[in-house]
Design an enzyme around this catalytic site. Structure first.
Site, mmCIF file in Angstrom:
data_model
loop_
_atom_site.group_PDB
_atom_site.id
_atom_site.type_symbol
_atom_site.label_atom_id
_atom_site.label_comp_id
_atom_site.label_asym_id
_atom_site.label_seq_id
_atom_site.Cartn_x
_atom_site.Cartn_y
_atom_site.Cartn_z
ATOM 1 N N HIS A 215 34.639 35.343 33.229
ATOM 2 C CA HIS A 215 35.902 35.137 33.947
ATOM 3 C C HIS A 215 37.015 36.055 33.459
ATOM 4 O O HIS A 215 38.190 35.760 33.672
ATOM 5 C CB HIS A 215 36.328 33.665 33.850
ATOM 6 C CG HIS A 215 35.386 32.726 34.566
ATOM 7 N ND1 HIS A 215 35.329 31.378 34.333
ATOM 8 C CD2 HIS A 215 34.458 32.972 35.541
ATOM 9 C CE1 HIS A 215 34.414 30.820 35.124
ATOM 10 N NE2 HIS A 215 33.863 31.763 35.854
ATOM 11 N N ASN B 140 35.238 31.620 28.939
ATOM 12 C CA ASN B 140 36.583 31.651 28.354
ATOM 13 C C ASN B 140 37.196 33.033 28.457
ATOM 14 O O ASN B 140 36.503 34.053 28.355
ATOM 15 C CB ASN B 140 36.538 31.223 26.889
ATOM 16 C CG ASN B 140 36.084 29.778 26.754
ATOM 17 O OD1 ASN B 140 36.063 29.054 27.749
ATOM 18 N ND2 ASN B 140 35.717 29.373 25.564
ATOM 19 N N VAL B 141 38.518 33.037 28.605
ATOM 20 C CA VAL B 141 39.229 34.308 28.722
ATOM 21 C C VAL B 141 39.914 34.658 27.405
ATOM 22 O O VAL B 141 40.514 35.728 27.277
ATOM 23 C CB VAL B 141 40.242 34.258 29.899
ATOM 24 C CG1 VAL B 141 39.514 34.113 31.228
ATOM 25 C CG2 VAL B 141 41.250 33.117 29.732
ATOM 26 N N CYS C 138 54.066 46.985 35.967
ATOM 27 C CA CYS C 138 53.221 48.091 35.508
ATOM 28 C C CYS C 138 54.074 49.184 34.858
ATOM 29 O O CYS C 138 55.098 49.587 35.413
ATOM 30 C CB CYS C 138 52.463 48.643 36.714
ATOM 31 S SG CYS C 138 51.494 50.105 36.352
ATOM 32 N N THR D 216 31.666 22.922 28.009
ATOM 33 C CA THR D 216 32.026 23.214 29.399
ATOM 34 C C THR D 216 31.803 21.975 30.259
ATOM 35 O O THR D 216 30.829 21.250 30.064
ATOM 36 C CB THR D 216 31.263 24.428 29.973
ATOM 37 O OG1 THR D 216 31.620 24.573 31.357
ATOM 38 C CG2 THR D 216 29.763 24.318 29.859
HETATM 39 C C1 BJW Z 1 34.910 19.529 24.159
HETATM 40 C C2 BJW Z 1 35.945 19.523 23.207
HETATM 41 C C3 BJW Z 1 35.545 19.528 21.858
HETATM 42 C C4 BJW Z 1 36.850 19.489 25.142
HETATM 43 N N1 BJW Z 1 34.232 19.544 21.538
HETATM 44 N N2 BJW Z 1 33.628 19.525 23.824
HETATM 45 C C5 BJW Z 1 29.563 25.972 44.480
HETATM 46 C C6 BJW Z 1 29.939 24.645 44.632
HETATM 47 C C7 BJW Z 1 31.296 24.290 44.700
HETATM 48 C C8 BJW Z 1 32.290 25.244 44.624
HETATM 49 C C9 BJW Z 1 31.935 26.544 44.457
HETATM 50 C C10 BJW Z 1 30.593 26.902 44.391
HETATM 51 N N3 BJW Z 1 30.532 28.249 44.229
HETATM 52 C C11 BJW Z 1 31.781 28.721 44.177
HETATM 53 C C12 BJW Z 1 32.657 27.721 44.332
HETATM 54 C C13 BJW Z 1 34.144 27.848 44.332
HETATM 55 C C14 BJW Z 1 34.742 27.958 42.959
HETATM 56 C C15 BJW Z 1 34.388 26.705 42.167
HETATM 57 O O1 BJW Z 1 33.488 26.684 41.358
HETATM 58 N N4 BJW Z 1 35.117 25.620 42.398
HETATM 59 C C16 BJW Z 1 34.874 24.345 41.716
HETATM 60 C C17 BJW Z 1 36.072 23.972 40.848
HETATM 61 C C18 BJW Z 1 34.589 23.282 42.723
HETATM 62 N N5 BJW Z 1 34.302 29.165 42.272
HETATM 63 C C19 BJW Z 1 34.926 30.316 42.443
HETATM 64 O O2 BJW Z 1 35.875 30.428 43.198
HETATM 65 C C20 BJW Z 1 34.383 31.514 41.692
HETATM 66 N N6 BJW Z 1 34.237 32.606 42.554
HETATM 67 C C21 BJW Z 1 33.368 32.590 43.567
HETATM 68 O O3 BJW Z 1 32.602 31.665 43.729
HETATM 69 O O4 BJW Z 1 33.395 33.671 44.341
HETATM 70 C C22 BJW Z 1 32.542 33.646 45.479
HETATM 71 C C23 BJW Z 1 32.780 34.835 46.325
HETATM 72 C C24 BJW Z 1 31.733 35.287 47.065
HETATM 73 C C25 BJW Z 1 31.921 36.364 47.889
HETATM 74 C C26 BJW Z 1 33.155 36.984 47.932
HETATM 75 C C27 BJW Z 1 34.197 36.514 47.177
HETATM 76 C C28 BJW Z 1 34.019 35.431 46.371
HETATM 77 C C29 BJW Z 1 35.366 31.993 40.637
HETATM 78 C C30 BJW Z 1 35.635 30.984 39.582
HETATM 79 C C31 BJW Z 1 36.704 31.490 38.641
HETATM 80 C C32 BJW Z 1 37.107 30.414 37.655
HETATM 81 N N7 BJW Z 1 38.292 30.788 37.023
HETATM 82 C C33 BJW Z 1 38.855 29.949 35.978
HETATM 83 C C34 BJW Z 1 40.195 30.547 35.590
HETATM 84 C C35 BJW Z 1 39.995 31.863 34.852
HETATM 85 C C36 BJW Z 1 41.277 32.489 34.553
HETATM 86 C C37 BJW Z 1 42.103 31.679 33.611
HETATM 87 O O5 BJW Z 1 41.639 31.281 32.535
HETATM 88 O O6 BJW Z 1 43.243 31.457 33.950
HETATM 89 O O7 BJW Z 1 37.982 29.887 34.845
HETATM 90 S S1 BJW Z 1 39.023 28.233 36.401
HETATM 91 C C38 BJW Z 1 38.684 27.586 34.820
HETATM 92 O O8 BJW Z 1 37.491 26.793 34.878
HETATM 93 C C39 BJW Z 1 38.356 28.818 33.956
HETATM 94 C C40 BJW Z 1 37.177 28.307 33.186
HETATM 95 O O9 BJW Z 1 36.432 29.397 32.689
HETATM 96 C C41 BJW Z 1 36.442 27.468 34.194
HETATM 97 C C42 BJW Z 1 35.485 26.504 33.616
HETATM 98 O O10 BJW Z 1 36.115 25.531 32.878
HETATM 99 P P1 BJW Z 1 35.452 25.032 31.530
HETATM 100 O O11 BJW Z 1 35.374 26.119 30.560
HETATM 101 O O12 BJW Z 1 34.217 24.296 31.808
HETATM 102 O O13 BJW Z 1 36.614 24.048 30.969
HETATM 103 P P2 BJW Z 1 36.958 22.561 31.388
HETATM 104 O O14 BJW Z 1 38.358 22.303 31.003
HETATM 105 O O15 BJW Z 1 36.590 22.266 32.773
HETATM 106 O O16 BJW Z 1 35.986 21.670 30.474
HETATM 107 C C43 BJW Z 1 36.118 21.618 29.066
HETATM 108 C C44 BJW Z 1 34.932 20.842 28.528
HETATM 109 O O17 BJW Z 1 34.996 20.878 27.123
HETATM 110 C C45 BJW Z 1 34.921 19.363 28.927
HETATM 111 O O18 BJW Z 1 33.617 19.017 29.355
HETATM 112 C C46 BJW Z 1 35.291 18.626 27.662
HETATM 113 O O19 BJW Z 1 34.655 17.360 27.539
HETATM 114 C C47 BJW Z 1 34.787 19.574 26.610
HETATM 115 N N8 BJW Z 1 35.517 19.522 25.334
HETATM 116 N N9 BJW Z 1 37.127 19.512 23.815
HETATM 117 C C48 BJW Z 1 33.331 19.513 22.502
HETATM 118 N N10 BJW Z 1 36.481 19.547 20.816
HETATM 119 ZN ZN ZN Z 2 50.665 50.387 38.558
#
Ligand code: BJW
Ligand code: ZN
Length: 266
Positions: free
Chosen positions: A131, A114-115, A159, A200
């Site tokens: 993140h 989370n951010v 900036c 997550t």
């Molecule tokens: C409840 C509830 C309640 C609700 N009680 N439960 C391997 C395989 C496939 C793809 C990739 C891989 N490796 C890398 C990738 C690519 C990509 C990726 O993962 N893509 C997938 C989507 C397919 N990853 C990246 O690009 C990462 N970087 C990278 O790999 O770099 C490699 C590299 C190598 C060399 C050079 C350069 C690069 C970076 C990922 C960055 C993610 N960023 C975000 C945005 C952050 C900024 C912002 O906030 O704006 O991060 S995306 C977004 O998703 C955010 C979150 O942290 C992240 C995860 O989401 P999260 O937290 O799981 O939320 P949700 O909404 O998905 O789920 C919520 C859950 O809560 C649900 O399950 C609900 O059921 C539950 N819930 N209410 C209990 N009350």
């Molecule tokens: Zn600047």
């Protein structure tokens, strides 16, 4: 899938923890969190959010450097909307349970995707933001850092130092996670013996890889998942606790207190 009632939940968690603590000498918890922990505060999650104005956009289309450069107004409107919500809302009982556990020296730290700053606002000290942070922005030209005390008034924000375009200080898709955060997260994984996977979807990598990595580190390690529903991580976890984390984490804490006091009566 049916969600057990509070009593049923208490006893299944109590039984799980009491078996675990029969063997484990010391309890060292690491929490691995996602957007679901802030959902009860009123902050929408990324996936499956039909209520949101932004539901028609995929996070991949907005949390992306090309989108920021080509459509800075659109991307910053999304971040401004989220910042407004985050400043308006507060941590919930699930955040406070984690802060109680850290104060009691049972939780050694939080690895969060989370951010938002709610863990810190709830009082946690060891919080690793994989993140980045939405309450910070950095200049694309001179790297100056801004700490928002309120959402930016002008979109896109510029900036104060050089007038360059600011970007949210978060990890966009396709970007590397901060090396220091990865190092600190690895340290917590090595130290802990119980992981709580909280709210997550487990689909974003490399973060989601921490759960199987923790499993592989030691055959003694145990993993509990807290989510509204099953996720791709569920098969890797030892116990899946279904329900709203603002309800299930307080029950987890009661069950843990029960086990610890039954184990060490005064
Ligand atoms: C409840 C509830 C309640 C609700 N009680 N439960 C391997 C395989 C496939 C793809 C990739 C891989 N490796 C890398 C990738 C690519 C990509 C990726 O993962 N893509 C997938 C989507 C397919 N990853 C990246 O690009 C990462 N970087 C990278 O790999 O770099 C490699 C590299 C190598 C060399 C050079 C350069 C690069 C970076 C990922 C960055 C993610 N960023 C975000 C945005 C952050 C900024 C912002 O906030 O704006 O991060 S995306 C977004 O998703 C955010 C979150 O942290 C992240 C995860 O989401 P999260 O937290 O799981 O939320 P949700 O909404 O998905 O789920 C919520 C859950 O809560 C649900 O399950 C609900 O059921 C539950 N819930 N209410 C209990 N009350
Ligand atoms: Zn600047």
């Amino acid at each position: 899938m049916s969600v057990p009632d509070e009593k049923g939940l208490y006893f299944s968690i109590y039984s799980f923890l009491s078996h675990f603590l029969e063997k484990a000498k010391k309890l060292k918890i690491v929490a691995f969190c996602g957007a679901g922990i802030s959902a009860p505060s009123g902050v929408p999650t990324f996936r499956g959010r039909p209520d949101s104005l932004w539901a028609r956009y995929r996070p991949e289309d907005l949390a992306n450097i090309n989108a920021l450069l080509s459509k800075p107004d659109l991307v910053w409107s999304w971040y401004k909307w989220r910042l407004e919500l985050i400043f308006e809302k507060h941590p919930n009982s699930a955040h406070y349970i984690l802060s109680d556990l850290e104060r009691e020296k049972i939780l050694i730290g939080i690895i969060t995707q989370n951010v938002d700053p709610y863990h810190e606002w709830a009082g946690n000290r060891t919080v690793i933001h994989l993140h980045g942070s939405i309450v910070q922005a950095r200049c694309l030209e001179c790297e100056s850092l801004v700490h928002w005390k309120e959402p930016p008034k002008e979109i896109p924000p510029r900036c104060f130092n050089c007038g360059g375009l600011l970007r949210p200080n978060v990890v966009f898709f396709g970007e590397m996670l901060p090396p220091r955060a990865l190092e600190e997260a690895n340290f917590l994984l090595q130290e802990a013996n119980l992981m709580l996977v909280i709210g997550t979807s487990g689909v974003v990598y490399p973060a989601a890889g921490y759960v199987p990595a923790f499993r592989k580190l030691s055959s003694q390690n145990r993993i509990m998942e807290f989510n509204l529903e099953s996720t791709p991580l569920t098969p890797t976890c030892d116990l899946s606790v279904l329900g709203d984390v603002s309800k299930t984490l307080p029950i987890f804490k009661q069950a843990l207190d029960g086990v610890l006091s039954d184990k060490n009566p005064n």
